[in-house]
Motif scaffolding. Structure first.
Motif, PDB file in Angstrom:
ATOM      1  N   ASP A 274       0.912  -1.176  -0.169  1.00  0.00           N
ATOM      2  CA  ASP A 274      -0.114  -0.208   0.020  1.00  0.00           C
ATOM      3  C   ASP A 274       0.888   1.226  -0.008  1.00  0.00           C
ATOM      4  O   ASP A 274       0.274   2.246   0.040  1.00  0.00           O
ATOM      5  N   ARG A 275       2.120   1.313   0.008  1.00  0.00           N
ATOM      6  CA  ARG A 275       3.106   2.492  -0.314  1.00  0.00           C
ATOM      7  C   ARG A 275       2.682   2.634  -1.651  1.00  0.00           C
ATOM      8  O   ARG A 275       2.641   1.976  -2.661  1.00  0.00           O
ATOM      9  N   VAL A 276       2.908   4.162  -1.882  1.00  0.00           N
ATOM     10  CA  VAL A 276       2.466   4.411  -3.589  1.00  0.00           C
ATOM     11  C   VAL A 276       3.899   4.912  -4.017  1.00  0.00           C
ATOM     12  O   VAL A 276       4.763   5.575  -3.378  1.00  0.00           O
ATOM     13  N   MET A 277       4.144   4.768  -5.255  1.00  0.00           N
ATOM     14  CA  MET A 277       5.270   5.047  -5.716  1.00  0.00           C
ATOM     15  C   MET A 277       4.694   6.139  -6.713  1.00  0.00           C
ATOM     16  O   MET A 277       4.245   5.961  -7.554  1.00  0.00           O
ATOM     17  N   LEU A 278       5.452   7.459  -6.591  1.00  0.00           N
ATOM     18  CA  LEU A 278       4.916   8.282  -7.271  1.00  0.00           C
ATOM     19  C   LEU A 278       5.990   8.555  -8.529  1.00  0.00           C
ATOM     20  O   LEU A 278       7.115   8.843  -8.153  1.00  0.00           O
ATOM     21  N   ARG A 279       5.686   8.556  -9.748  1.00  0.00           N
ATOM     22  CA  ARG A 279       6.283   8.930 -10.912  1.00  0.00           C
ATOM     23  C   ARG A 279       6.675  10.195 -10.929  1.00  0.00           C
ATOM     24  O   ARG A 279       5.886  11.295 -10.502  1.00  0.00           O
ATOM     25  N   PRO A 280       7.627  10.741 -11.742  1.00  0.00           N
ATOM     26  CA  PRO A 280       7.943  12.189 -11.988  1.00  0.00           C
ATOM     27  C   PRO A 280       6.861  12.810 -12.571  1.00  0.00           C
ATOM     28  O   PRO A 280       5.996  12.456 -13.440  1.00  0.00           O
ATOM     29  N   GLY A 281       6.177  13.976 -11.913  1.00  0.00           N
ATOM     30  CA  GLY A 281       5.018  14.589 -12.146  1.00  0.00           C
ATOM     31  C   GLY A 281       3.730  14.052 -11.776  1.00  0.00           C
ATOM     32  O   GLY A 281       2.665  14.642 -11.744  1.00  0.00           O
ATOM     33  N   GLY A 282       3.719  12.684 -11.044  1.00  0.00           N
ATOM     34  CA  GLY A 282       2.542  12.118 -10.743  1.00  0.00           C
ATOM     35  C   GLY A 282       2.180  12.783  -9.361  1.00  0.00           C
ATOM     36  O   GLY A 282       2.955  13.197  -8.601  1.00  0.00           O
ATOM     37  N   SER A 283       0.612  12.392  -9.029  1.00  0.00           N
ATOM     38  CA  SER A 283       0.283  12.806  -7.899  1.00  0.00           C
ATOM     39  C   SER A 283      -0.495  11.718  -7.153  1.00  0.00           C
ATOM     40  O   SER A 283      -1.128  10.702  -8.126  1.00  0.00           O
ATOM     41  N   ALA A 284      -0.841  11.900  -5.825  1.00  0.00           N
ATOM     42  CA  ALA A 284      -1.576  11.012  -5.229  1.00  0.00           C
ATOM     43  C   ALA A 284      -2.553  11.848  -4.021  1.00  0.00           C
ATOM     44  O   ALA A 284      -2.118  12.770  -3.460  1.00  0.00           O
ATOM     45  N   ASN A 285      -3.656  11.412  -3.831  1.00  0.00           N
ATOM     46  CA  ASN A 285      -4.431  12.120  -2.975  1.00  0.00           C
ATOM     47  C   ASN A 285      -5.118  11.328  -1.702  1.00  0.00           C
ATOM     48  O   ASN A 285      -5.347  10.191  -2.159  1.00  0.00           O
ATOM     49  N   ALA A 286      -5.397  11.876  -0.507  1.00  0.00           N
ATOM     50  CA  ALA A 286      -6.117  10.933   0.373  1.00  0.00           C
ATOM     51  C   ALA A 286      -7.224  12.072   0.738  1.00  0.00           C
ATOM     52  O   ALA A 286      -7.188  13.145   0.910  1.00  0.00           O
ATOM     53  N   VAL A 287      -8.541  11.289   1.202  1.00  0.00           N
ATOM     54  CA  VAL A 287      -9.503  12.189   1.737  1.00  0.00           C
ATOM     55  C   VAL A 287     -10.022  11.506   2.933  1.00  0.00           C
ATOM     56  O   VAL A 287     -10.316  10.225   2.897  1.00  0.00           O
ATOM     57  N   TRP A 288     -10.215  12.247   3.970  1.00  0.00           N
ATOM     58  CA  TRP A 288     -10.930  11.942   5.227  1.00  0.00           C
ATOM     59  C   TRP A 288     -11.707  13.153   5.823  1.00  0.00           C
ATOM     60  O   TRP A 288     -11.703  14.145   5.316  1.00  0.00           O
ATOM     61  N   GLY A 289     -12.316  12.928   6.812  1.00  0.00           N
ATOM     62  CA  GLY A 289     -13.173  13.841   7.612  1.00  0.00           C
ATOM     63  C   GLY A 289     -13.814  13.487   9.063  1.00  0.00           C
ATOM     64  O   GLY A 289     -13.555  12.202   9.396  1.00  0.00           O
ATOM     65  N   VAL A 290     -14.269  14.336   9.642  1.00  0.00           N
ATOM     66  CA  VAL A 290     -15.046  14.177  10.742  1.00  0.00           C
ATOM     67  C   VAL A 290     -16.368  15.034  10.950  1.00  0.00           C
ATOM     68  O   VAL A 290     -16.688  16.039  10.322  1.00  0.00           O
ATOM     69  N   ARG A 291     -17.454  14.220  11.581  1.00  0.00           N
ATOM     70  CA  ARG A 291     -18.800  14.943  11.913  1.00  0.00           C
ATOM     71  C   ARG A 291     -19.242  14.406  13.150  1.00  0.00           C
ATOM     72  O   ARG A 291     -18.435  13.601  13.662  1.00  0.00           O
ATOM     73  N   ALA A 292     -19.984  15.310  13.758  1.00  0.00           N
ATOM     74  CA  ALA A 292     -20.268  15.088  15.138  1.00  0.00           C
ATOM     75  C   ALA A 292     -21.701  15.550  14.978  1.00  0.00           C
ATOM     76  O   ALA A 292     -22.144  16.316  14.376  1.00  0.00           O
ATOM     77  N   ARG A 293     -22.284  14.943  16.520  1.00  0.00           N
ATOM     78  CA  ARG A 293     -23.744  15.624  16.636  1.00  0.00           C
ATOM     79  C   ARG A 293     -23.668  15.443  18.382  1.00  0.00           C
ATOM     80  O   ARG A 293     -23.093  14.554  19.144  1.00  0.00           O
TER      81      ARG A 293
END
Length: 297
Positions: A274-293
């Protein structure tokens, strides 16, 4: 006045407010109807630990601070000497450039330049955004160099409670990473240990957690904390298919840490895939968040 974590960027939406720092782009505060949900520090204080931190270009631990890249071994500084590990990446002390500060969002950028044990150039951009549902965080890394570079990311929010023994925890993952108890490094990926099984909600009680979970199907997920008359949900997209859950020794907070990869992912082993190898010019992103009540469900 100059704060230890630099400028403090406040954002608001609905019943939520948050404060993001210039140094480290930390999530320093996250409130619901004015009530602080995080175990954190004041604007005039330096961070006590990893609370609210963003961890990259790797999260968690690297064995002996070493890894191979392009057939060459690199040695990173050891910042966990008792276990001889390089821990939680290289974002400590970095001042992030402000790209945009709107009423409900902050976008920042930093360049991770070559340094001891890290020979490549990465541009990292992060967006913290509030809406009526809660907080959304998106981080993007781009390889500015001419050769591939490994990448991993983790976030480290701590959520405070009067006593976590009374908190009902739900962790909907299928597998747990068994680790060496002395150095907290991976041994194998397998079934969840019975003591750590919170696939159905139950009180934390006296359970001590420093456990890493994942889902081989890499689906979207939600970890739930239910206590002190509120429910906090930490969620992630498939880009963050690993989660570390850590109960603070003082039993007054619990960290739920979305990660793109597990510990020691730069080295061959159970987390390497699960490690990502970024090629030259390549990108990777990650998204997470929090909600509450505000009322326990």
């Amino acid at each position: 006045m100059v704060f230890p974590t630099g400028e403090q960027y406040e954002i608001n939406a609905g019943s939520y407010s948050a404060v993001i720092t210039e140094v480290g782009a930390r999530l320093r505060s996250f409130t619901l109807e004015g009530a602080e949900l995080l175990a954190t520090h004041g604007p005039d204080q330096a961070p006590k630990g990893w609370e609210g931190a963003h961890l990259f270009p790797w999260p968690n631990r690297l064995r002996d601070g070493r890894y191979l890249l392009g057939g060459q071994e690199f040695q990173l500084p050891i910042n966990e000497p008792a276990r001889n590990n390089a821990n939680h990446g290289l974002n400590v002390g970095l001042a992030w450039n402000l790209l945009a500060h709107l009423g409900d969002s902050v976008r920042q950028r930093v360049i991770l330049w070559p340094r001891r044990g890290w020979p490549r150039i990465l541009a990292v951009e992060i967006l913290h955004q509030l809406n009526a549902e809660g907080l959304r965080v998106e981080i993007t890394a781009t390889n500015l160099g001419t050769t591939p570079v490994p990448w991993g990311y983790g976030a480290h929010p701590y959520f405070r409670f009067e006593d976590i023994a009374n908190v009902k925890l739900t962790v909907p993952f299928d597998a747990e990473l068994a680790v060496d108890p002395e150095r907290r490094l991976p041994i194998r990926l397998g079934p969840i240990a019975p003591a750590h099984d919170f696939t159905r909600p139950r009180a934390i009680g006296e359970t001590i957690l420093d456990a890493t979970f994942t889902d081989p199907l890499t689906r979207d997920w939600t970890v739930s904390l239910n206590g002190d008359d509120r429910t906090i949900e930490v969620w992630g997209e498939a880009t963050t298919q690993w989660v570390q859950v850590f109960t603070a020794p003082r039993r007054d907070s619990i960290a739920v840490e979305p990660m793109t990869c597990g510990p020691d992912a730069f080295n061959e082993g159970p987390t390497y895939r699960d490690r990502v190898m970024l090629r030259p010019g390549g990108s990777a992103n990650a998204v997470w968040g929090v909600r509450a009540r505000g009322r326990v469900q």
